[in-house]
Design an enzyme around this catalytic site. Sequence first.
Site, short mmCIF file in Angstrom:
data_model
loop_
_atom_site.label_atom_id
_atom_site.label_comp_id
_atom_site.label_asym_id
_atom_site.label_seq_id
_atom_site.Cartn_x
_atom_site.Cartn_y
_atom_site.Cartn_z
N GLY A 43 -7.23 13.58 -0.58
CA GLY A 43 -6.04 14.42 -0.37
C GLY A 43 -4.84 13.82 -1.07
CB SER A 93 -0.32 8.42 6.87
OG SER A 93 0.85 7.79 6.40
CG ASN A 94 3.35 4.66 7.70
OD1 ASN A 94 4.54 4.92 7.55
ND2 ASN A 94 2.57 4.38 6.67
CE LYS A 153 -2.81 11.75 5.28
NZ LYS A 153 -4.22 11.80 4.81
CE1 TYR A 195 -0.28 11.61 2.90
CE2 TYR A 195 1.57 10.24 3.54
CZ TYR A 195 0.23 10.39 3.29
OH TYR A 195 -0.62 9.32 3.44
C1 15L Z 1 1.10 6.27 2.88
O1 15L Z 1 0.67 7.06 3.71
C2 15L Z 1 0.88 6.43 1.42
O2 15L Z 1 -0.33 7.12 1.15
C3 15L Z 1 0.87 5.12 0.68
O3 15L Z 1 0.92 5.39 -0.70
C4 15L Z 1 2.02 4.21 1.11
O4 15L Z 1 3.18 4.67 0.55
C5 15L Z 1 2.09 4.08 2.62
O5 15L Z 1 1.98 5.31 3.28
C6 15L Z 1 3.37 3.39 3.11
O6 15L Z 1 3.98 3.89 4.04
O7 15L Z 1 3.69 2.35 2.59
#
Ligand code: 15L
Length: 276
Positions: free
Chosen positions: A75, A113-114, A146, A142
Site C-alpha cells: 500500500g 502505523s503510528n 490504517k 494515510y
Molecule cells: C510510517 O507509517 C511511514 O510508512 C514511514 O515511511 C515512516 O515515515 C514512519 O511512519 C514514521 O512515522 O516515521
Amino acid sequence: MTPPATTPRTILLTGAAGTVGTLMRGLLPGYGYELRSLDVAPVPGEPDAITAGLGDRAALREAVAGTDAVLHLAGISLESSFDEILRSNIEGTYNLYEAAREEGVRRIVFASSNHAVGYTPWPGKDDPLIPIDVPRRPDTFYGLSKCFGEDLAQLYWDKHGIETVSVRIGSCFPRPSSVRMLSIWMSPEDGARLFHAALTAEGVGHTVVYGSSANTRVVWDLAPARALGYEPRDDSEPYAAELIAEQGELDPAGNPDHAHLGGLFVTRPPRWEDRG
Ligand code: 15L
C-alpha cells in the site's frame, strides 16, 4: 500466550519490494518461513515474485491460496490524495481480506502505523506511556486508512474468524534518522522478531500492538507486543548523541513539528508522489 502447535510456514508477503518488505525478505527466512512475494513493482532478485496490484482480485486470490498466513505490508506508506489512498490502502486491504476469506487463510499480520494515532500529543517526561487503547486520531488520509485496516481486521475476526495482529509500526529503517525516531524506531531485526511473534502467537483474535524496539526513549506501551512473545533486543540510544547534536532535543511545547506522535505527518506530511 503459548506457542501454537504448528508454526505457519508459507507466508504471503505483500509489498515485498518496499522498504520494510525488502528488510523482511532478508530476515524472515531465518525463522523458517517460505516467503511468497507480491508487489505492484518487480521484486529485485526474485523472478518468481508475483507482480500484481491490490486491485487485482484474481491475482490476490491466487497469491494467498495455499499459504498459512499473510504479512500485509503493501500500500501507499506516506500521505497522498484521498482517491489514491482509497484505491490502494482501503479497497486494496479489503480485497486482500476477501481473498484470505475465500481461500481459507486464518491469520493476517497487518502493517498499521503510528499515524493511526498521530494526533496524540507527544508525552511529556513524566507522562505515562501511550496506551494501545488511546483514542484513534489519524494525522493524514494515510493514517485514516490504517484506522480502516484495523477496523476491517476486527470485522473479519468477529464475522469470519480470520485472526489479525495489527502492528502500529513506528519507523522501521536500518537506523533512526531523526530525534523523533529515537523513541519509535523499530530495528529491522526487532521487526522480524515482532512479525514472527505476530504470525505464531495463539489466540490473538484481533490484537493491536505498537511496533518498536526497546528504546530508552520509548513513548508507548510495548506490553501488548510482549504478550505475543515479542522480546525486543535493540535500542536506538547509541544513535542519540549524534542525532541530538545535529537536530537538537525534541521540543514538543515549542515546535509544532514535535508536538504530536505523528511528527511531520501532522504539520507537513511527506507525500507519496514526492518519494525518491
Ligand atoms: C510510517 O507509517 C511511514 O510508512 C514511514 O515511511 C515512516 O515515515 C514512519 O511512519 C514514521 O512515522 O516515521
